[in-house]
Design a protein around this motif. Structure first.
Motif, PDB file in Angstrom:
ATOM      1  N   ARG A  21     -15.471  -0.214  -4.037  1.00 24.68           N
ATOM      2  CA  ARG A  21     -15.110   0.614  -2.884  1.00 24.68           C
ATOM      3  C   ARG A  21     -13.933   0.090  -2.073  1.00 24.68           C
ATOM      4  NH1 ARG A  21     -18.996  -2.829  -1.369  1.00 24.68           N
ATOM      5  NH2 ARG A  21     -18.988  -3.660   0.764  1.00 24.68           N
ATOM      6  N   THR A  22     -13.622  -1.214  -2.140  1.00 25.33           N
ATOM      7  CA  THR A  22     -12.624  -1.789  -1.234  1.00 25.33           C
ATOM      8  C   THR A  22     -11.232  -1.935  -1.836  1.00 25.33           C
ATOM      9  OG1 THR A  22     -13.012  -4.110  -1.832  1.00 25.33           O
ATOM     10  CG2 THR A  22     -14.488  -3.136  -0.190  1.00 25.33           C
ATOM     11  N   LEU A  23     -11.070  -1.616  -3.122  1.00 26.96           N
ATOM     12  CA  LEU A  23      -9.817  -1.932  -3.807  1.00 26.96           C
ATOM     13  C   LEU A  23      -8.720  -0.878  -3.647  1.00 26.96           C
ATOM     14  CD1 LEU A  23     -10.942  -3.653  -7.135  1.00 26.96           C
ATOM     15  CD2 LEU A  23     -10.398  -4.650  -4.918  1.00 26.96           C
ATOM     16  N   TYR A  24      -8.982   0.158  -2.846  1.00 22.40           N
ATOM     17  CA  TYR A  24      -7.976   1.199  -2.594  1.00 22.40           C
ATOM     18  C   TYR A  24      -7.758   1.359  -1.090  1.00 22.40           C
ATOM     19  CZ  TYR A  24      -8.869   2.221  -7.485  1.00 22.40           C
ATOM     20  OH  TYR A  24      -9.000   2.110  -8.844  1.00 22.40           O
ATOM     21  N   SER A  25      -7.839   0.254  -0.358  1.00 20.90           N
ATOM     22  CA  SER A  25      -7.772   0.333   1.096  1.00 20.90           C
ATOM     23  C   SER A  25      -6.399   0.789   1.584  1.00 20.90           C
ATOM     24  CB  SER A  25      -8.154  -1.006   1.719  1.00 20.90           C
ATOM     25  OG  SER A  25      -7.370  -2.060   1.195  1.00 20.90           O
ATOM     26  N   ALA A  26      -5.318   0.465   0.861  1.00 16.39           N
ATOM     27  CA  ALA A  26      -3.987   0.885   1.317  1.00 16.39           C
ATOM     28  C   ALA A  26      -3.861   2.406   1.310  1.00 16.39           C
ATOM     29  CB  ALA A  26      -2.910   0.256   0.435  1.00 16.39           C
TER      30      ALA A  26
END
Length: 386
Positions: free
Chosen positions: A113-118
């Motif tokens: 869930r956190t790897l597309y924060s940009a």
């Protein structure tokens, strides 16, 4: 310090400050887990969230890469465990003068869930609420759910990454995962519908974000689905399973797991934003088949980009990044900030068109026809299949 590395994520460029929080709903595997990105009130002392929040995710990434845990996981933890993203953790939600549209985001194979924060934060800074799901079909590098009765201490049960079993054809294994993923996206939309109707939806994580603050602030008539790679094709199928999704944005979609029998059912507008060095002629043919059924479906390619160019991994810097790049090809020839800009601007133009938004995102309409620097229409060049 010879292997020093950093995560150089850009600050979101939109007018809203961006908060993020983790949300887990339900105490079974059939519940939902996601990172929420949302417009927030400015908070000078707000903590910044960790990029990779738990040690188990490093172990999962090692499993995905087929490396030995005993040395690879500690190395990844040493390099990346302190990285934080430039967002406000659990900051107060900012109600808007109008309701915010909603995006459900689906991650790629072996991600979480956190790897597309940009990407997610940039969209939130432009006035969207974005829920980045963590899928429980064993396509995440690792994930977990909590069990226990209300009032009891939570017990975590971890779900490891799953490879295709020996003797089973990959299509059937991935197709089953694809349908579970699309169902999870549909349940995510229903969750926000329940919140909007005033239903109490507990976030079971300790001291976590209170979902009730979203009531009355999300426009459930303006809902889209978005995803990368496996998440891209998940977004396509989700529009079939859940008609309330008005459209889908598929980032470098991996079309392989979608069965041909479903293609006639895909009727909503789609935007395929492809990278230069991933797609195959067969995958492009599948996208063209969908384009032939809907004149509002678009496909563009970002030149100088690779498959990981739309994930946060492309923003790693330092000598360790060079080692990772040799394994994953994390960065193409085009600057990652330029890739992020094209990706988000094209997505925003498309979302304005199909969610009927009253914004200025139509300034980027030419991108949807492949007009602009480092973007072309229709087909990637397919110089390699990474």
């Amino acid at each position: 310090m010879g292997w020093a590395a950093a995560l150089a994520l850009p600050r979101p460029a939109g007018p809203h400050h961006v908060g993020c929080a983790d949300v887990m709903v339900g105490r079974t595997r059939q519940g939902l887990f996601f990172r929420l990105y949302y417009p927030c009130e400015p908070h000078a002392r707000a903590a910044r969230p960790l990029w990779i929040p738990r040690a188990e995710y490093f172990e999962g990434l090692v499993d995905v890469g087929g490396r030995r845990r005993w040395w690879s996981a500690p190395l990844l933890r040493a390099a990346f465990s302190t990285f934080r993203v430039p967002l406000s953790w659990n900051s107060p939600f900012k109600p808007g003068s109008a309701k915010y549209p909603l995006i459900i985001f689906s991650h790629g194979l072996g991600a979480f869930r956190t790897l597309y924060s940009a990407v997610c934060a940039e969209l939130a800074s432009r006035g969207f609420v974005v829920a980045a799901l963590e899928h429980r079909d064993r396509s995440a590098s690792a994930t977990y759910f909590c069990t226990g009765e209300p009032g009891e201490a939570l017990r975590e049960e971890w779900i490891p990454y799953g490879r295709v079993p020996p003797g089973e054809k990959e299509f059937y294994f991935r197709n089953k995962q694809l349908h579970q993923r699309a169902d999870e996206c549909a349940r995510g939309l229903q969750l926000f519908e329940d919140i909007s109707r005033g239903q109490v939806v507990p976030n079971v994580l300790h001291g976590a974000f209170d979902l009730s603050v979203l009531q009355g602030s999300i426009d459930m008539t303006k809902v889209a689905i978005m995803g990368h790679s496996f998440g891209g094709v998940t977004a396509v199928l989700a529009t079939v399973k859940e008609p309330r999704f008005s459209c889908a944005v598929a980032l470098d979609a991996w079309m392989f797991p979608l069965e041909h029998a479903r293609y006639p059912d895909v009727s909503k507008p789609l935007l395929f934003i492809n990278n230069e060095k991933f797609q195959t002629p067969e995958s492009i043919a599948r996208m063209k088949r969908l384009r032939s059924r809907n004149s509002e479906t678009k496909a563009v390619t970002i030149l100088g980009s690779v498959h990981h160019s739309q994930s946060d991994i492309t923003f790693l810097t330092g000598k360790f990044e060079k080692l990772i790049n040799r394994i994953l090809t994390t960065r193409g020839t085009l600057d990652p900030h330029k890739v992020l800009g094209i990706t988000c601007q094209a997505a925003l133009a498309f979302l304005q068109r199909h969610l009927d938004l009253n914004e200025d995102f139509d300034q980027w309409d030419p991108l949807l026809d492949g007009i602009g620097d480092s973007v072309v229409a229709d087909e990637p060049l397919c110089r390699s299949n990474l």
